[in-house]
Enzyme design. Sequence first.
Site, PDB file in Angstrom:
ATOM      1  CG  HIS A   1      -1.972   1.027   1.199  1.00  0.00           C
ATOM      2  ND1 HIS A   1      -3.318   0.709   1.245  1.00  0.00           N
ATOM      3  CD2 HIS A   1      -1.926   2.382   1.117  1.00  0.00           C
ATOM      4  CE1 HIS A   1      -4.041   1.814   1.203  1.00  0.00           C
ATOM      5  NE2 HIS A   1      -3.204   2.854   1.130  1.00  0.00           N
TER       6      HIS A   1
ATOM      7  CG  HIS B   1      -1.413   6.914  -1.346  1.00  0.00           C
ATOM      8  ND1 HIS B   1      -2.660   7.072  -1.916  1.00  0.00           N
ATOM      9  CD2 HIS B   1      -1.605   6.155  -0.228  1.00  0.00           C
ATOM     10  CE1 HIS B   1      -3.561   6.452  -1.172  1.00  0.00           C
ATOM     11  NE2 HIS B   1      -2.942   5.883  -0.145  1.00  0.00           N
TER      12      HIS B   1
ATOM     13  CD  GLN C   1      -7.680  10.885  -1.190  1.00  0.00           C
ATOM     14  OE1 GLN C   1      -6.487  10.626  -1.290  1.00  0.00           O
ATOM     15  NE2 GLN C   1      -8.393  10.522  -0.127  1.00  0.00           N
TER      16      GLN C   1
ATOM     17  CG  HIS D   1      -7.772   4.008   0.872  1.00  0.00           C
ATOM     18  ND1 HIS D   1      -7.281   3.515  -0.302  1.00  0.00           N
ATOM     19  CD2 HIS D   1      -6.770   4.728   1.443  1.00  0.00           C
ATOM     20  CE1 HIS D   1      -6.021   3.926  -0.439  1.00  0.00           C
ATOM     21  NE2 HIS D   1      -5.684   4.659   0.600  1.00  0.00           N
TER      22      HIS D   1
ATOM     23  CD  GLU E   1      -6.764   6.052   6.209  1.00  0.00           C
ATOM     24  OE1 GLU E   1      -7.165   6.217   5.035  1.00  0.00           O
ATOM     25  OE2 GLU E   1      -5.611   6.343   6.577  1.00  0.00           O
TER      26      GLU E   1
ATOM     27  CG  ASP F   1      -1.037   4.829   3.639  1.00  0.00           C
ATOM     28  OD1 ASP F   1      -1.361   5.097   2.463  1.00  0.00           O
ATOM     29  OD2 ASP F   1      -1.803   5.006   4.599  1.00  0.00           O
TER      30      ASP F   1
ATOM     31  CD1 TRP G   1      -4.061  11.684   4.320  1.00  0.00           C
ATOM     32  CD2 TRP G   1      -2.905  12.063   2.431  1.00  0.00           C
ATOM     33  NE1 TRP G   1      -4.936  12.111   3.357  1.00  0.00           N
ATOM     34  CE2 TRP G   1      -4.266  12.346   2.196  1.00  0.00           C
ATOM     35  CE3 TRP G   1      -1.989  12.236   1.386  1.00  0.00           C
ATOM     36  CZ2 TRP G   1      -4.736  12.787   0.958  1.00  0.00           C
ATOM     37  CZ3 TRP G   1      -2.459  12.681   0.144  1.00  0.00           C
ATOM     38  CH2 TRP G   1      -3.818  12.953  -0.062  1.00  0.00           C
TER      39      TRP G   1
HETATM   40 FE   FE2 Z   1      -3.727   4.945   1.620  1.00  0.00          FE
END
Ligand code: FE2
Length: 407
Positions: A54, A56, A147, A205, A208, A304, A310
């Site tokens: 995972h 991005h 997203q 996702h 979360e 991630d 993030w």
């Molecule tokens: Fe993610």
Amino acid sequence: MLIKNAYIENDKNLSDILIKDGVIKKIARSVPQGGEEVLDLGGKLMIPPYVDSHLHLDTTHSVDYALSKGTLWSGIACWNETKKNLTVSDVRERALRAVRAAVSRGVQHIRTHIDVCAPNTTALEAMLDLKRELRDICNIQIIAFPQEGILSFKDCKARIESALRAGADGIGGIPHYEYTREYSVGSMNYVIDLAVSTGALVDVHCDETDDDSSRGLETLAARALEAGIGERVAASHTTAMHSYSDAYMNRLMRVLIRSGINFVANPLINIHLQGRFDGYPKRRGFTRVKELTEAGLNVSFGQDDVKDPWYPMGNGNMTDVIHMGLHIGHMTTYGEILNSYKFATHNGAKTLCLKGYGIAEGNAASFIVMDAENFFDVVCDKREALYSFNKGKIIARTEAAKRTVYF
Ligand code: FE2
């Protein structure tokens, strides 16, 4: 090439590995030399290559583009501003930087989530190019990631379907961010229906959030079960599970086990993002890795985010990810630490549905050599990956740290 004196996956005995034409030909306690090049590891740990299940890659190395307040919602708001002005070369450069850092630390497989809720297809185009370019170095799987929600963002379904036609490997989702509970359920129905009709992978996702009423997972698992596609479905994050009552978990586990879906936990990011709306005590917000694993479900770990809205830190080092996961998941017996490499190797390979993965005769000669005799020492002493072999070729090499004390 003949590699001598490796401890394969914490084996207490040394092995030799003979490689021919990029394939593992023989593994034995001692393989006689037949004129090949020899690499004597002198007693180092060999494990399959790290799988980051995972990551991005479109958002990476953008932490200074817009300043986040440290919550998931603030991160999304920051990225919404940034993504309007992306260029292919900007996305490519940042993603390549992150892949190089991960590969230098032993990663050879990455599942990346690319945001398709954008005014352009810049990020997806850049990633499809990079995937092709790096295919002999690092296997990159692309998930079309909505997203801003599948039903809450205009034309999102068309964007996901267009991404699949362009070459994306899988479909994402974000039920906890949809406008309503009905949209959340509708989005999961859409994801499974599309996966059935296209054969695509699924990685959502899922929940979360610390909101214990976020229950996208039950729909995802139930629909995956009915469709019989659990093994190619993954639920990422599932942090709301941390806050579910044990009575609800008891009911939920039934469908999770029957569905056989995969789970991806992202310890570094979720210990950073969750609990942000709590006073004291602040919840860890980590999904129930220990309980899922004990129930026989597959759980893998992901980095991630790397230096983005993030998460301001990270460098793609799966040993760091494992280190954090063991702490916040209370998985700290000797055996749990020793075997924890599986969260970022075999379990990740299962999540990504990889074939021919692992150190075995007949498989590709793809593995990493760690600067330790076993994985307990890798975790405790933060030891590096000295070599990364991909199909018999060395694609990354790190010199061992040398420390001297004067007492
Ligand atoms: Fe993610």
